[in-house]
Motif scaffolding. Structure first.
Motif, mmCIF file in Angstrom:
data_model
loop_
_atom_site.group_PDB
_atom_site.id
_atom_site.type_symbol
_atom_site.label_atom_id
_atom_site.label_comp_id
_atom_site.label_asym_id
_atom_site.label_seq_id
_atom_site.Cartn_x
_atom_site.Cartn_y
_atom_site.Cartn_z
ATOM 1 N N LEU A 1 153.349 8.397 -15.201
ATOM 2 C CA LEU A 1 152.337 9.199 -15.871
ATOM 3 C C LEU A 1 151.095 9.447 -15.028
ATOM 4 C CD1 LEU A 1 152.645 7.827 -19.485
ATOM 5 C CD2 LEU A 1 153.672 9.863 -18.508
ATOM 6 N N ASP A 2 150.766 8.568 -14.125
ATOM 7 C CA ASP A 2 149.591 8.746 -13.283
ATOM 8 C C ASP A 2 150.013 9.106 -11.866
ATOM 9 O OD1 ASP A 2 147.773 8.245 -15.334
ATOM 10 O OD2 ASP A 2 147.917 6.093 -15.035
ATOM 11 N N GLN A 3 150.826 10.119 -11.770
ATOM 12 C CA GLN A 3 151.352 10.570 -10.487
ATOM 13 C C GLN A 3 150.592 11.808 -10.039
ATOM 14 O OE1 GLN A 3 155.596 10.213 -9.707
ATOM 15 N NE2 GLN A 3 155.609 12.422 -9.463
ATOM 16 N N ILE A 4 150.182 11.823 -8.790
ATOM 17 C CA ILE A 4 149.420 12.939 -8.232
ATOM 18 C C ILE A 4 150.163 13.474 -7.021
ATOM 19 C CG2 ILE A 4 147.237 13.604 -7.151
ATOM 20 C CD1 ILE A 4 145.943 11.292 -8.713
ATOM 21 N N ASP A 5 150.380 14.779 -7.016
ATOM 22 C CA ASP A 5 151.030 15.413 -5.865
ATOM 23 C C ASP A 5 150.010 15.615 -4.750
ATOM 24 O OD1 ASP A 5 153.319 15.569 -7.382
ATOM 25 O OD2 ASP A 5 153.127 17.698 -7.823
ATOM 26 N N TYR A 6 150.487 15.535 -3.516
ATOM 27 C CA TYR A 6 149.632 15.843 -2.373
ATOM 28 C C TYR A 6 150.414 16.683 -1.381
ATOM 29 C CZ TYR A 6 152.010 12.328 0.512
ATOM 30 O OH TYR A 6 152.941 11.620 1.226
ATOM 31 N N GLU A 7 149.666 17.435 -0.594
ATOM 32 C CA GLU A 7 150.257 18.231 0.481
ATOM 33 C C GLU A 7 149.678 17.763 1.799
ATOM 34 O OE1 GLU A 7 149.539 22.366 -0.219
ATOM 35 O OE2 GLU A 7 150.843 22.426 -1.971
ATOM 36 N N GLY A 8 150.440 17.891 2.847
ATOM 37 C CA GLY A 8 149.934 17.538 4.165
ATOM 38 C C GLY A 8 150.139 16.074 4.484
ATOM 39 N N SER A 9 149.224 15.553 5.281
ATOM 40 C CA SER A 9 149.391 14.194 5.801
ATOM 41 C C SER A 9 148.316 13.231 5.315
ATOM 42 C CB SER A 9 149.385 14.245 7.326
ATOM 43 O OG SER A 9 148.150 14.794 7.775
ATOM 44 N N SER A 10 147.639 13.576 4.204
ATOM 45 C CA SER A 10 146.622 12.665 3.675
ATOM 46 C C SER A 10 146.546 12.780 2.155
ATOM 47 C CB SER A 10 145.252 12.963 4.286
ATOM 48 O OG SER A 10 144.844 14.280 3.967
ATOM 49 N N VAL A 11 146.020 11.734 1.535
ATOM 50 C CA VAL A 11 145.802 11.719 0.086
ATOM 51 C C VAL A 11 144.307 11.690 -0.166
ATOM 52 C CG1 VAL A 11 148.003 10.603 -0.421
ATOM 53 C CG2 VAL A 11 145.977 9.191 -0.042
ATOM 54 N N ASP A 12 143.881 12.281 -1.281
ATOM 55 C CA ASP A 12 142.459 12.368 -1.608
ATOM 56 C C ASP A 12 142.138 11.439 -2.777
ATOM 57 O OD1 ASP A 12 139.819 13.019 -2.078
ATOM 58 O OD2 ASP A 12 140.143 15.180 -1.975
ATOM 59 N N LEU A 13 141.663 10.252 -2.446
ATOM 60 C CA LEU A 13 141.314 9.269 -3.465
ATOM 61 C C LEU A 13 140.066 9.701 -4.239
ATOM 62 C CD1 LEU A 13 141.922 6.546 -4.791
ATOM 63 C CD2 LEU A 13 140.494 5.477 -3.036
ATOM 64 N N GLY A 14 139.136 10.373 -3.591
ATOM 65 C CA GLY A 14 137.916 10.817 -4.265
ATOM 66 C C GLY A 14 138.211 11.760 -5.417
ATOM 67 N N GLU A 15 139.056 12.748 -5.188
ATOM 68 C CA GLU A 15 139.414 13.689 -6.255
ATOM 69 C C GLU A 15 140.159 12.969 -7.373
ATOM 70 O OE1 GLU A 15 140.037 17.063 -8.625
ATOM 71 O OE2 GLU A 15 138.489 16.491 -7.201
ATOM 72 N N ALA A 16 141.027 12.036 -7.025
ATOM 73 C CA ALA A 16 141.752 11.266 -8.040
ATOM 74 C C ALA A 16 140.781 10.441 -8.885
ATOM 75 C CB ALA A 16 142.786 10.365 -7.368
ATOM 76 N N VAL A 17 139.773 9.854 -8.263
ATOM 77 C CA VAL A 17 138.770 9.082 -8.995
ATOM 78 C C VAL A 17 137.949 10.000 -9.897
ATOM 79 C CG1 VAL A 17 136.606 7.777 -8.694
ATOM 80 C CG2 VAL A 17 138.655 7.135 -7.410
ATOM 81 N N ALA A 18 137.594 11.184 -9.403
ATOM 82 C CA ALA A 18 136.839 12.140 -10.216
ATOM 83 C C ALA A 18 137.640 12.528 -11.457
ATOM 84 C CB ALA A 18 136.493 13.375 -9.393
ATOM 85 N N GLN A 19 138.920 12.793 -11.305
ATOM 86 C CA GLN A 19 139.758 13.161 -12.447
ATOM 87 C C GLN A 19 139.924 11.993 -13.410
ATOM 88 O OE1 GLN A 19 143.438 14.992 -11.179
ATOM 89 N NE2 GLN A 19 142.364 16.382 -9.807
ATOM 90 N N THR A 20 140.041 10.782 -12.875
ATOM 91 C CA THR A 20 140.160 9.594 -13.714
ATOM 92 C C THR A 20 138.881 9.400 -14.522
ATOM 93 O OG1 THR A 20 141.685 8.583 -12.134
ATOM 94 C CG2 THR A 20 140.595 7.106 -13.684
ATOM 95 N N MET A 21 137.731 9.627 -13.884
ATOM 96 C CA MET A 21 136.453 9.527 -14.595
ATOM 97 C C MET A 21 136.405 10.536 -15.739
ATOM 98 S SD MET A 21 132.653 10.746 -13.581
ATOM 99 C CE MET A 21 133.262 12.402 -13.838
ATOM 100 N N ALA A 22 136.821 11.771 -15.482
ATOM 101 C CA ALA A 22 136.787 12.817 -16.508
ATOM 102 C C ALA A 22 137.665 12.441 -17.702
ATOM 103 C CB ALA A 22 137.226 14.148 -15.922
ATOM 104 N N LEU A 23 138.808 11.831 -17.438
ATOM 105 C CA LEU A 23 139.694 11.416 -18.525
ATOM 106 C C LEU A 23 139.120 10.253 -19.327
ATOM 107 C CD1 LEU A 23 143.132 11.675 -16.701
ATOM 108 C CD2 LEU A 23 142.263 13.170 -18.521
ATOM 109 N N ALA A 24 138.239 9.464 -18.714
ATOM 110 C CA ALA A 24 137.656 8.308 -19.387
ATOM 111 C C ALA A 24 136.433 8.671 -20.236
ATOM 112 C CB ALA A 24 137.262 7.253 -18.351
ATOM 113 N N LEU A 25 135.954 9.905 -20.138
ATOM 114 C CA LEU A 25 134.758 10.305 -20.886
ATOM 115 C C LEU A 25 135.023 10.337 -22.384
ATOM 116 C CD1 LEU A 25 133.551 13.280 -18.661
ATOM 117 C CD2 LEU A 25 132.493 11.014 -18.833
ATOM 118 N N GLU A 26 133.998 10.029 -23.152
ATOM 119 C CA GLU A 26 134.059 10.158 -24.609
ATOM 120 C C GLU A 26 134.216 11.643 -24.938
ATOM 121 O OE1 GLU A 26 134.225 9.800 -28.467
ATOM 122 O OE2 GLU A 26 134.037 7.984 -27.247
ATOM 123 N N PRO A 27 135.270 12.039 -25.652
ATOM 124 C CA PRO A 27 135.472 13.467 -25.895
ATOM 125 C C PRO A 27 134.439 14.097 -26.835
ATOM 126 C CG PRO A 27 137.204 12.165 -26.940
ATOM 127 C CD PRO A 27 136.361 11.220 -26.144
#
Length: 170
Positions: A109-135
């Motif tokens: 369920l927490d799978q993130i696709d990436y392209e190229g030769s690197s992963v972006d942990l910052g963007e993943a953390v930003a999205q995780t933060m957004a999901l944790a917000l009080e709706p």
């Protein structure tokens, strides 16, 4: 387009488990606040253990932040603290065909696709933060403002409350 809070890690530099810490600076926090419709983000940081297994990278760690959301009733600032554990799995784009029907396990369920030769942990953390917000953040006194605007609370909108109101009219 580069995300507001990009922290990339190259696959060829990831071997065994490696602990990393990332933190958003003032400009990144302001850009993320605008993107997610927040009044502000005072702090956003994460610590994670990255591990690579061939082309799959796992990231397990903790995200901490302080955000300011707008109250849904009044628009007043509602400060909130976020403290979330996360476990992410980065996989190359196209690993699973969109046409294939697959069953998802909890670990998928927490799978993130990436392209190229690197992963972006910052963007993943930003999205995780957004999901944790009080709706639906609410400031003190929000219930009264909602009632004054004619919005019914759960106790007033239940079928039993409606029946009671009809009975009272008889």
């Amino acid at each position: 387009m580069t995300p507001e809070f990009s922290r990339t890690f190259r696959l060829d530099e990831l071997g065994g488990a490696r602990t990393v810490s990332i933190e958003a600076d003032e400009g990144e926090r302001a850009a993320l606040a605008a993107r997610f419709g927040l009044i502000g983000i005072d702090r956003l940081k994460a610590t994670a253990e990255l591990a690579r297994d061939n082309e799959v990278v796992t990231a397990a760690g903790r995200l901490e932040g302080e955000v300011i959301q707008a109250c849904v009733a009044s628009g007043e600032p509602v400060p909130a603290r976020i403290a979330e554990d996360f476990a992410l799995r980065f996989v190359p784009t196209g690993t699973v065909s969109d046409a294939d029907e697959i069953e998802l396990a909890e670990s998928d369920l927490d799978q993130i696709d990436y392209e190229g030769s690197s992963v972006d942990l910052g963007e993943a953390v930003a999205q995780t933060m957004a999901l944790a917000l009080e709706p639906f953040p609410r400031a003190p006194g929000a219930e009264e403002k909602l009632r004054a605007a004619g919005v019914l609370g759960e106790e007033d909108a239940s079928p039993f409350a409606v029946l009671k109101a009809l009975k009272d009219k008889l």
